[in-house]
Design a protein around this motif. Structure first.
Motif, short mmCIF file in Angstrom:
data_model
loop_
_atom_site.label_atom_id
_atom_site.label_comp_id
_atom_site.label_asym_id
_atom_site.label_seq_id
_atom_site.Cartn_x
_atom_site.Cartn_y
_atom_site.Cartn_z
N THR A 156 2.13 6.03 4.80
CA THR A 156 2.13 5.41 3.47
C THR A 156 2.00 6.46 2.36
O THR A 156 1.93 6.10 1.18
N SER A 157 1.95 7.75 2.74
CA SER A 157 1.86 8.81 1.73
C SER A 157 2.43 10.11 2.29
O SER A 157 2.56 10.27 3.50
N VAL A 196 7.27 0.91 1.96
CA VAL A 196 6.87 1.80 0.87
C VAL A 196 8.04 2.10 -0.06
O VAL A 196 7.85 2.44 -1.24
N ASN A 215 6.66 4.38 5.84
CA ASN A 215 6.85 2.97 6.18
C ASN A 215 7.97 2.40 5.30
O ASN A 215 7.95 2.59 4.08
N GLU A 246 0.82 -1.20 0.00
CA GLU A 246 0.00 0.00 0.00
C GLU A 246 0.86 1.26 0.00
O GLU A 246 1.77 1.41 0.81
N VAL A 247 0.56 2.18 -0.92
CA VAL A 247 1.26 3.46 -0.99
C VAL A 247 0.35 4.47 -1.65
O VAL A 247 -0.42 4.13 -2.56
#
Length: 295
Positions: A164-165, A208, A205, A102-103
């Motif tokens: 994650t962003s 990522v 993270n 997830e990113v």
């Protein structure tokens, strides 16, 4: 919705590179056959280089250490070879990682676009650089990669966070740095370690780092590599074996091996990097001394 588009674009961009090298291989069959290098050793080396690269151990650092010492490619063609050799294996990595980690979409897309811009601009300047200047850049890249590995081993490397962003200034800085990393790729300074350090420093993270660095490379490196192919500034034989046995190494690492402990391997790679840097610096001094004698 964007993920299938990104995956499709990976296939299309890298497919265009594959068509380009197949055309070049066909046109230059005799040159390909006559290039130096034992095919068995090349196949084994490319398998393990990209097996390790899948876990974040720089294929640029290993290749820059191995290829000149094995006399598989000269200094002038080394940057182009490091780039063309990793295109197809990195595409396989990107397809595996982008779909499974997830990113944020903007955090993924901005580094990709930025690295493509950097990679497109720089090859035409790289091929004009003197041999010793290229060697100095490769030495610098090895020192950076080795320094980041050592920092991680000593516990002074940023450990990352849980995000994650990114947004705002951090996202802009990631884009600016990624454009620089795309340009540096083309002079033999690999972007994996630099991207990983940047991702960690911004508190993302650690996982990522993989879709970002592989996603950025899988779009930017083919763009620069096509220029190296057109300029005849790469090793066809190394690129051929990386596109076949390197991909096998990626697939084994991505789908058959889980949780590989790379601690010992990183120390081995660090030792290889140190030896290569010392050796290259020694070669530069020998060439300088020889030039002075002829003056």
């Amino acid at each position: 919705m964007l993920l299938p588009i990104i995956l499709t674009l990976i296939v299309l961009v890298n497919g265009s590179f594959i068509l380009q090298i197949v055309k070049d291989f066909t046109k230059n069959r005799s040159e390909l056959a006559n290039e130096p290098g034992n095919p068995i050793l090349m196949a084994i080396s490319q398998f393990f280089i990209f097996f390790l690269s899948t876990f974040g151990i720089s294929d640029f650092a290993i290749g820059a250490s191995l290829y000149p010492k094995a006399k598989w490619v000269g200094d002038k063609k080394l940057p182009g070879t490091l780039n063309t050799a990793c295109v197809v294996p990195v595409a396989a990595m990107a397809l595996a990682y982008i779909s499974s980690i997830e990113v944020g979409i903007a955090t993924l897309l901005i580094p990709i676009v930025a690295q493509v811009v950097g990679a497109y601009i720089s090859p035409r300047f790289v091929v004009k650089l003197p041999k010793n200047t290229i060697k100095k850049f490769v030495i610098a890249g090895l020192i950076v990669a080795g320094g980041l590995i050592l920092a991680g081993k000593l516990g002074v490397y940023p450990s990352g966070g849980n995000k994650t962003s990114l947004q705002g200034f951090s996202l802009i800085m990631l884009g600016v740095l990624s454009m620089i990393y795309g340009a540096l790729n083309n002079i033999g300074i690999g972007s994996y370690a630099l991207t990983m350090a940047t991702v960690y420093a911004f508190g993302l993270n650690p996982a990522v780092a993989f879709p970002i660095m592989m996603g950025a490379c899988t779009f930017s490196v083919p763009v620069g590599s096509i220029q190296f192919v057109k300029l005849n500034s790469y090793s066809r034989k190394i690129t051929f074996f990386s596109a076949t046995f390197g991909v096998i190494g990626v697939l084994v690492a991505a789908f058959l091996v889980k949780g590989l402990n790379t601690n010992v391997l990183q120390w081995v790679v660090l030792g290889v990097i140190l030896y290569s840097v010392i050796s290259m610096i020694h070669d530069l001094h020998k060439e300088k001394a020889a030039n002075l004698k002829t003056v």
